[in-house]
Design a protein around this motif. Structure first.
Motif, short mmCIF file in Angstrom:
data_model
loop_
_atom_site.label_atom_id
_atom_site.label_comp_id
_atom_site.label_asym_id
_atom_site.label_seq_id
_atom_site.Cartn_x
_atom_site.Cartn_y
_atom_site.Cartn_z
N ILE A 61 0.86 -1.20 0.00
CA ILE A 61 0.00 0.00 0.00
C ILE A 61 0.89 1.24 0.00
N ILE A 62 0.83 2.02 -1.07
CA ILE A 62 1.74 3.16 -1.23
C ILE A 62 1.56 4.18 -0.08
N ASP A 63 0.32 4.37 0.39
CA ASP A 63 0.10 5.32 1.51
C ASP A 63 0.86 4.88 2.76
N ASP A 64 0.87 3.57 3.02
CA ASP A 64 1.61 3.05 4.19
C ASP A 64 3.11 3.33 4.02
N VAL A 65 3.59 3.10 2.82
CA VAL A 65 5.03 3.29 2.55
C VAL A 65 5.39 4.77 2.72
N GLN A 66 4.53 5.64 2.20
CA GLN A 66 4.81 7.09 2.33
C GLN A 66 4.83 7.49 3.81
N ASN A 67 3.96 6.86 4.62
CA ASN A 67 3.93 7.15 6.05
C ASN A 67 5.22 6.69 6.74
N ILE A 68 5.70 5.51 6.36
CA ILE A 68 6.96 4.99 6.95
C ILE A 68 8.11 5.96 6.65
N VAL A 69 8.17 6.41 5.42
CA VAL A 69 9.27 7.30 5.01
C VAL A 69 9.11 8.67 5.68
N LYS A 70 7.89 9.16 5.74
CA LYS A 70 7.62 10.46 6.40
C LYS A 70 8.06 10.42 7.87
N LYS A 71 7.69 9.34 8.57
CA LYS A 71 8.04 9.22 9.99
C LYS A 71 9.57 9.12 10.16
N THR A 72 10.23 8.45 9.23
CA THR A 72 11.70 8.34 9.30
C THR A 72 12.34 9.71 9.13
N ILE A 73 11.84 10.47 8.16
CA ILE A 73 12.42 11.80 7.90
C ILE A 73 12.12 12.74 9.07
N GLU A 74 10.90 12.66 9.61
CA GLU A 74 10.57 13.52 10.77
C GLU A 74 11.53 13.25 11.93
N ARG A 75 11.84 11.97 12.12
CA ARG A 75 12.67 11.61 13.28
C ARG A 75 14.16 11.82 13.04
N PHE A 76 14.65 11.47 11.83
CA PHE A 76 16.11 11.47 11.62
C PHE A 76 16.57 12.46 10.53
N GLY A 77 15.65 12.97 9.71
CA GLY A 77 16.01 13.98 8.72
C GLY A 77 16.66 13.45 7.45
N LYS A 78 16.93 12.17 7.36
CA LYS A 78 17.58 11.63 6.15
C LYS A 78 17.44 10.11 6.12
N ILE A 79 17.77 9.53 4.97
CA ILE A 79 17.83 8.05 4.85
C ILE A 79 19.10 7.73 4.07
N ASP A 80 20.00 6.96 4.69
CA ASP A 80 21.25 6.58 4.02
C ASP A 80 21.21 5.16 3.46
N ILE A 81 20.42 4.31 4.11
CA ILE A 81 20.46 2.87 3.78
C ILE A 81 19.04 2.34 3.70
N LEU A 82 18.78 1.55 2.65
CA LEU A 82 17.49 0.85 2.54
C LEU A 82 17.77 -0.63 2.29
N VAL A 83 17.19 -1.49 3.12
CA VAL A 83 17.28 -2.93 2.87
C VAL A 83 15.87 -3.42 2.54
N ASN A 84 15.67 -3.76 1.27
CA ASN A 84 14.39 -4.27 0.78
C ASN A 84 14.32 -5.76 1.06
N ASN A 85 13.86 -6.08 2.28
CA ASN A 85 13.91 -7.48 2.72
C ASN A 85 12.53 -8.14 2.84
#
Ligand SMILES: NC(=O)c1ccc[n+]([C@@H]2O[C@H](COP(=O)([O-])OP(=O)(O)OC[C@H]3O[C@@H](n4cnc5c(N)ncnc54)[C@H](OP(=O)(O)O)[C@@H]3O)[C@@H](O)[C@H]2O)c1
Length: 247
Positions: A61-85
């Motif tokens: 669900i794309i909305d769920d994914v956007q929420n995960i990324v939004k919460k990550t950015i709110e908390r840490f301000g960036k994303i360096d690593i993604l593991v598609n597991n």
């Protein structure tokens, strides 16, 4: 530490290979965001992993994914690593018995899910670079006798080619994209096939090194691929399988 100051998202981080990956990245200094569908299991996993933060969501669900990324950015301000597991393994049956909905379910999680997560994360990596590791499978590289899991095979083979395509497409942004292809690893996914001593012995014998894998075996390979130790490696497809696919 190898990953000090890095922020990582690990999908399917609630158990199995994903939990081992999240634990290993955190032990090496990363702040890790773990995601998966079942909130209670995810939260319990996060309690066990230091420096981790959990956001539940369904990668179909794309909305769920956007929420995960939004919460990550709110908390840490960036994303360096993604593991598609995150992934699922269907009931093994011949092609002519697979229903349309069984086919779609596997493709939706194992392929469309990775597309959703990667397309949402990549814009945040385009400024400062990053590392993506796709978790495919030996089943994406080779056909195995008595292993009729066609949608799974198709999804994992597609991830191998997407790794190469994304590696080339995003190299100019200093984003490295690599792939691991595990053999049989002992997790909830494979436990039903390892129920008896005979099953276990057969599974061990599939791997020339003489044993099936542990989640940590895959996590160690992924640590290498997301650290600067592999800074000149992109588009690589790495079997992590005790030699199974080489046989
Ligand atoms: N184990 C093996 O032998 C093996 C071999 C080759 C490749 N792999 C691959 O390695 C990866 C991890 O496998 P595993 O053995 O660790 O599996 P696992 O123990 O069954 O864990 C699967 C993980 O994926 C998550 N997940 C499943 N569907 C999802 C969805 N729609 N949205 C978000 N998260 C979802 C699960 O979340 P919930 O906890 O919420 O269900 C769980 O965290 C998979 O991609 C698998 O295909 C495994």
């Amino acid at each position: 530490m190898k990953l000090s100051g890095k922020v990582a998202i690990v999908t399917g981080g609630s158990r199995g290979i994903g939990m081992a990956v999240a634990t290993t990245l955190a032990e090496n200094g990363a702040n890790v965001v773990i995601t998966s569908k079942e909130k209670s299991r995810l939260e319990k996993a996060s309690e066990k992993i230091k420096n981790s933060f959990s956001v539940a969501g369904d990668i179909r669900i794309i909305d769920d994914v956007q929420n995960i990324v939004k919460k990550t950015i709110e908390r840490f301000g960036k994303i360096d690593i993604l593991v598609n597991n995150a992934g699922i393994f269907p009931k093994v049956k011949p092609l002519h018995e697979i229903t349309e909905s069984e086919w779609n379910e596997v493709i939706d999680v194992n392929l469309t899910g990775q597309f959703h997560v990667t397309k949402t994360v990549i814009p945040y990596m385009m400024k400062n670079g990053g590392c993506i590791v796709n978790v495919s499978s030996d089943a994406g590289l080779k056909s195995f006798e008595n292993f009729e899991a066609d949608a799974y095979t198709a999804s994992k083979a597609a991830l191998v080619m997407l790794t190469k395509a994304w590696a080339i497409e995003y190299a100019k942004y200093k984003i490295r994209v690599n792939c691991v292809c595990p053999g049989i690893v002992e997790t909830d996914m494979t436990r039903p096939y390892l129920a008896t001593e005979a099953d276990r012995a057969m599974a061990d014998a599939e791997h020339p090194i003489g044993r099936i894998g542990l989640p940590k075996d895959v996590a160690n390979a992924i640590l290498y691929l997301v650290s600067d130790d592999s800074s000149w490696i992109t588009g690589a497809i790495l079997p992590v399988d005790g030699g199974a696919v080489t046989r």
